[in-house]
Design an enzyme around this catalytic site. Structure first.
Site, PDB file in Angstrom:
ATOM      1  N   ASP A 281       1.155  -0.802  -0.403  1.00 42.28           N
ATOM      2  CA  ASP A 281       0.278  -0.161  -0.111  1.00 42.28           C
ATOM      3  C   ASP A 281       0.919   1.245   0.025  1.00 42.28           C
ATOM      4  O   ASP A 281       1.672   1.516   1.112  1.00 42.28           O
ATOM      5  CB  ASP A 281      -1.008  -0.135   1.099  1.00 42.28           C
ATOM      6  CG  ASP A 281      -1.918   0.885   1.475  1.00 42.28           C
ATOM      7  OD1 ASP A 281      -1.614   2.121   0.979  1.00 42.28           O
ATOM      8  OD2 ASP A 281      -3.625   1.182   2.228  1.00 42.28           O
TER       9      ASP A 281
ATOM     10  N   TYR B 236       1.464   0.310  15.503  1.00 43.52           N
ATOM     11  CA  TYR B 236       0.199   0.163  13.605  1.00 43.52           C
ATOM     12  C   TYR B 236       1.069   1.003  12.370  1.00 43.52           C
ATOM     13  O   TYR B 236       1.557   1.939  12.530  1.00 43.52           O
ATOM     14  CB  TYR B 236      -1.181   0.855  14.186  1.00 43.52           C
ATOM     15  CG  TYR B 236      -2.261   0.757  13.746  1.00 43.52           C
ATOM     16  CD1 TYR B 236      -2.580  -0.521  12.924  1.00 43.52           C
ATOM     17  CD2 TYR B 236      -2.863   1.579  12.074  1.00 43.52           C
ATOM     18  CE1 TYR B 236      -3.630  -1.043  11.452  1.00 43.52           C
ATOM     19  CE2 TYR B 236      -3.361   1.556  11.194  1.00 43.52           C
ATOM     20  CZ  TYR B 236      -3.932   0.622  10.813  1.00 43.52           C
ATOM     21  OH  TYR B 236      -4.614   0.396   9.852  1.00 43.52           O
TER      22      TYR B 236
ATOM     23  N   LYS C  48      -2.863  -2.992   7.974  1.00 41.79           N
ATOM     24  CA  LYS C  48      -2.714  -4.170   8.092  1.00 41.79           C
ATOM     25  C   LYS C  48      -2.037  -4.684   6.932  1.00 41.79           C
ATOM     26  O   LYS C  48      -1.666  -4.638   6.159  1.00 41.79           O
ATOM     27  CB  LYS C  48      -4.643  -4.538   7.715  1.00 41.79           C
ATOM     28  CG  LYS C  48      -4.349  -6.007   8.245  1.00 41.79           C
ATOM     29  CD  LYS C  48      -4.835  -6.028  10.136  1.00 41.79           C
ATOM     30  CE  LYS C  48      -5.050  -6.835  10.214  1.00 41.79           C
ATOM     31  NZ  LYS C  48      -4.831  -7.212  12.493  1.00 41.79           N
TER      32      LYS C  48
HETATM   33  P1  13P Z   1      -4.944  -0.786   5.053  1.00 39.88           P
HETATM   34  O1  13P Z   1      -3.657  -1.582   5.587  1.00 39.88           O
HETATM   35  O2  13P Z   1      -5.419  -1.403   3.530  1.00 39.88           O
HETATM   36  O3  13P Z   1      -4.082   0.299   4.776  1.00 39.88           O
HETATM   37  O4  13P Z   1      -6.627  -0.139   5.854  1.00 39.88           O
HETATM   38  C1  13P Z   1      -6.044   0.536   7.481  1.00 39.88           C
HETATM   39  C2  13P Z   1      -7.778   1.210   7.194  1.00 39.88           C
HETATM   40  O5  13P Z   1      -7.403   0.944   8.933  1.00 39.88           O
HETATM   41  C3  13P Z   1      -8.211   0.845   7.114  1.00 39.88           C
HETATM   42  O6  13P Z   1      -9.371   1.594   7.749  1.00 39.88           O
HETATM   43 MG    MG Z   2      -4.631   1.768   3.232  1.00 40.61          MG
HETATM   44 MG    MG Z   3      -5.046  -2.037   1.951  1.00 39.90          MG
END
Ligand code: 13P
Ligand code: MG
Ligand code: MG
Ligand code: 13P
Length: 385
Positions: free
Chosen positions: A14, A231, A234
């Protein structure tokens, strides 16, 4: 060519997205593609396909350099860097999100991107399926992988194809301890399930055919928060599965995804939701930044070249699954901030709990429980005396 070993590398990150964590911007796809075009022209990779699922930019490459090849990883890294530049220019959200380091040192593993790679001698016809999911974690593939390679109610071939009848070996990674163990199915089915039912910690990393140890599947196992210690988004995972001719048929590989099982990683990486199979046109996140979605692209590999893809979930046969996923979405959302919609405290990517506890510390008074509490559940979920 016959004995030449081809490698398929799926590397994703990402690097910033359009409208929050909704989807990748086409200009960043272009920027990454330019790097891969150049690499192909120079003969460094054989072929490639660039796409996205939600806010994750996906590089699918074939080459003859084996897994963990520094040159191939550097190409991916450069593609992500170029795409990040564009993301920053456009002010995309969380530009450079998954690039946790500035300096490339030979391998993108541990630097933020997710990586799934496998090397094999190409069969005369070599069907592979690349799965890419957003708003979830690598353990999300545990349940479908179990069904594909171990459940005879899913995969008829386990029962009726002599080439699969011996079963498969599952390599499971403990991502907390950095250990790996191999289990032989069907004999060790219950032991395997005892582990992989905890998908945040025990991740099926690879599957091999037992009769000849041919590789059948590989999953990315990077967990960003464990890499960074905080954090950072994800660990939206990818997986490669080989199909047919001694492996599960394409339809057997897709079949488990007709059940939208609950996975972790929705909204702020801190909620459970159903995994909804979608075609590329629907690979974008909306409701509560989800629901978590998975795309399956089918390819043939011929002389190291990617032929395809076929957008396998872009099919009315998965309409009822999607409808069920929507119903589960409604049901789970109605729990609001309550578990099990919200993840347990040890798995939440965002939390205010330490601050709240600190603030209330002085206001907590002794309570008469009528017993002396003995066992307590720690952050790790283990029972301590
Ligand atoms: P991503 O990990 O896909 O960037 O999503 C993060 C998030 O907090 C979506 O609510
Ligand atoms: Mg994202
Ligand atoms: Mg993502
Ligand atoms: P293979 O034996 O070539 O894997 O074909 C099986 C099949 O496609 C049945 O659906």
């Amino acid at each position: 060519m016959a004995e030449e070993r081809v490698t398929i590398s799926v590397i994703k990150a990402d690097i910033g997205s359009l409208a929050g964590h909704h989807k990748v911007h086409p200009d960043t796809i272009l920027a990454a593609s330019r790097v891969l075009v150049e690499a192909k022209k120079n003969g460094k990779i054989k072929s490639f396909y660039v796409t996205h699922v939600g806010d994750d930019l996906q590089l699918i490459m074939t080459h003859f350099k084996g897994v963990d090849n520094p040159e191939v990883h550097e190409i991916a890294w450069n593609a992500f860097k170029e795409a990040t530049k564009v993301a920053k220019e456009l002010g995309l959200y969380a530009a450079g999100q998954d690039l946790l380091s500035d300096a490339f040192s030979g391998n993108v593993r541990g630097m933020g991107p997710g990586v799934a790679e496998m090397e094999f001698v190409e069969r005369p016809s070599e069907p592979v399926i690349v799965f890419m999911a957003d708003k979830t974690e690598p353990g999300a593939f545990n349940l479908p992988l179990y069904r594909i390679f171990a459940d005879p109610f899913n995969t008829a071939g386990l029962v009726i194809d002599p080439r699969m009848h011996d079963g498969f070996i599952f390599q499971v990674m403990d991502v907390y301890e950095g250990q790996v163990v191999e289990l032989s199915l069907p004999e060790e089915m219950y032991d395997l399930l005892a582990l992989i039912g905890t998908p945040s910690r025990y991740i099926i990393k690879r599957v091999f055919r037992k009769s000849d140890r041919e590789i059948g599947a590989v999953v990315s196992s990077e967990r960003l928060s464990l890499i960074a210690g905080r954090y950072v988004g994800k660990d939206d995972p990818v997986m490669i599965v080989r199909a047919q001719s001694g492996f599960p048929a394409v339809g057997e590989v897709l079949e488990p995804f007709s059940f939208p099982h609950l996975v972790a990683g929705w909204m702020r990486g801190s909620h459970h939701g159903p995994l909804m199979p979608v075609g590329l046109k629907d690979a974008k996140m909306t409701r509560f930044d989800g629901p978590p979605r998975v795309v399956a692209l089918g390819f043939q590999i011929k002389n190291g070249e990617l032929i395809g893809p076929a957008d396998l979930f872009d099919d009315p046969a998965f309409d009822e699954t999607r409808r069920l996923a929507q119903q589960i979405t409604d049901y789970m959302r109605r729990h609001g901030p309550f578990m099990p919609h919200r993840l347990g405290p040890e798995e939440m990517e965002y939390t205010t709990l330490p601050e709240v506890l600190e603030k209330l510390k002085k206001r907590f008074k002794p309570a008469d429980l009528g017993y002396k509490p003995h066992a307590k559940t720690g952050d790790s979920g283990e029972i301590h005396d």
